[in-house]
Design a protein around this motif. Structure first.
Motif, PDB file in Angstrom:
ATOM      1  N   LYS A 252      75.358  37.518  60.381  1.00  0.00           N
ATOM      2  CA  LYS A 252      75.030  37.794  59.145  1.00  0.00           C
ATOM      3  C   LYS A 252      74.886  36.428  58.454  1.00  0.00           C
ATOM      4  O   LYS A 252      75.031  36.174  56.924  1.00  0.00           O
ATOM      5  CB  LYS A 252      76.072  38.370  58.324  1.00  0.00           C
ATOM      6  CG  LYS A 252      75.923  40.130  58.721  1.00  0.00           C
ATOM      7  CD  LYS A 252      76.921  41.053  58.130  1.00  0.00           C
ATOM      8  CE  LYS A 252      76.564  42.370  58.435  1.00  0.00           C
ATOM      9  NZ  LYS A 252      77.594  43.494  57.650  1.00  0.00           N
ATOM     10  N   SER A 260      71.186  35.090  56.980  1.00  0.00           N
ATOM     11  CA  SER A 260      71.677  36.342  57.542  1.00  0.00           C
ATOM     12  C   SER A 260      70.396  36.714  58.508  1.00  0.00           C
ATOM     13  O   SER A 260      69.113  37.016  57.998  1.00  0.00           O
ATOM     14  CB  SER A 260      71.786  37.604  56.905  1.00  0.00           C
ATOM     15  OG  SER A 260      71.860  38.798  57.587  1.00  0.00           O
ATOM     16  N   THR A 263      70.701  41.424  58.516  1.00  0.00           N
ATOM     17  CA  THR A 263      70.374  42.542  57.547  1.00  0.00           C
ATOM     18  C   THR A 263      69.724  41.450  56.529  1.00  0.00           C
ATOM     19  O   THR A 263      69.809  40.355  56.335  1.00  0.00           O
ATOM     20  CB  THR A 263      71.640  42.889  56.858  1.00  0.00           C
ATOM     21  OG1 THR A 263      72.586  42.128  56.455  1.00  0.00           O
ATOM     22  CG2 THR A 263      72.457  43.968  57.859  1.00  0.00           C
ATOM     23  N   THR A 265      69.193  40.826  52.620  1.00  0.00           N
ATOM     24  CA  THR A 265      70.215  40.548  51.496  1.00  0.00           C
ATOM     25  C   THR A 265      69.260  40.274  49.992  1.00  0.00           C
ATOM     26  O   THR A 265      68.226  39.391  50.246  1.00  0.00           O
ATOM     27  CB  THR A 265      71.149  39.492  51.273  1.00  0.00           C
ATOM     28  OG1 THR A 265      70.620  38.181  51.527  1.00  0.00           O
ATOM     29  CG2 THR A 265      72.028  39.669  52.638  1.00  0.00           C
TER      30      THR A 265
END
Length: 307
Positions: A252, A260, A263, A265
């Motif tokens: 991350k 990251s 994932t 963001t």
């Protein structure tokens, strides 16, 4: 009076009368409007110069004879006289340059009113009103706004369902594909994903601490599949020895170090929209036409897809 001059005077008078009627009869007319006044002055000058030049050349064709020294070069038997530039042409040439400098600095300065400037001011005012009105939107409403912006701006490449349309663009339903990870490792990355210049080195700068050597082709393939698979499966040892130092144990990322890769963001998506991105598929342009709130909303929407 020579007929040529008579017709020149008649034509000049007619054109000046038509110019006055067209401007004076329009909405606003002259009325001290600097743009209209300059337009009329330019039209008058154009008519006078045109008539003067035409009469001069016609008279020259009627009376003048060719003389002077021919240049050495010829083209298909056609020679060119070594004559100086016509005095009238030279005066008009330099006069136009002086007029142009005056026009752009004093007559109608570049910072004066323009329709483009008015549009830009109206757009800036609208964006400011928009951001003030929607500044407090968060949560599901922000995601809904992001979906609307995505469908208006992003679906042409990423598709209605953000699946990338068979590889035309990135599939945004998952964080990153194996070929994108491999491209970044082999070529490095400097896509401003942190919003600043934080380049990732290419494979010649990536050491596997487990082996003490540069990362190999086999290790690149393994870690690419590992990252694309959501940090699962084979390749965990390569990731731990090569990537953890910057991207963290969970992938991350770390503030001011690396983004990251596990994932999406909102901040990461916003940075991509601000700076564009170049990768395995090609180059995505920056989206300067979106304001900050719209970019934040798109980031929230895309982040919600991969959860």
């Amino acid at each position: 009076m020579n007929k040529l001059y008579l017709w020149g005077i008649i034509f000049t008078a007619l054109m000046l009368v038509l110019t006055y009627l067209s401007v004076g009869g329009s909405e606003g007319g002259l009325n001290g409007d600097i743009v209209n006044m300059l337009g009329v002055a330019g039209a008058v000058a154009l008519v006078l110069i045109t008539v003067f030049v035409v009469i001069g050349y016609v008279r020259q064709m009627q009376e003048a004879t060719a003389d002077g020294q021919l240049a050495d070069e010829q083209w298909d038997g056609i020679g060119e006289y070594l004559n100086d530039s016509p005095m009238g042409w030279s005066i008009m040439f330099f006069g136009l340059m002086v007029w142009g400098m005056w026009y752009f600095t004093m007559g109608y300065p570049v910072n004066s009113y323009s329709q483009i400037g008015e549009y830009n001011e109206d757009t800036a005012a609208h964006n400011a009103k928009f951001e003030a009105e929607y500044a407090s939107i968060t949560g599901s409403r922000l995601v809904e706004m992001g979906e609307s912006v995505f469908l208006a701006e992003c679906k042409i490449c990423h598709g209605l369902t953000a699946d990338g349309i068979d590889g035309k663009a990135a599939d945004l339903n998952s964080r990153i594909a194996a070929n994108s990870v491999k491209h970044a490792i082999e070529n490095g990355s400097n896509n401003h994903l942190l919003g600043s210049e934080m380049p990732m080195p290419d494979r010649n700068g990536l050491f596997n601490s487990n082996t003490g050597a540069l990362i190999t082709d086999a290790e690149i393939d393994a870690v690419s599949k590992y990252v694309a698979n959501g940090m699962k499966g084979a390749g965990a040892d390569v990731f731990a020895g090569t990537c953890v130092a910057c991207h963290g144990q969970d992938g991350k990322g770390m503030d001011f170090v690396a983004p990251s890769i596990a994932t999406f963001t909102p901040a990461l998506v916003t940075n991509v929209l601000n700076h564009g991105k170049k990768g395995a598929i090609g180059k995505m342009p920056a989206f300067k036409n979106l304001n900050a709130k719209q970019k934040e909303a798109v980031g929230a929407y895309i982040t919600s897809l991969s959860k």
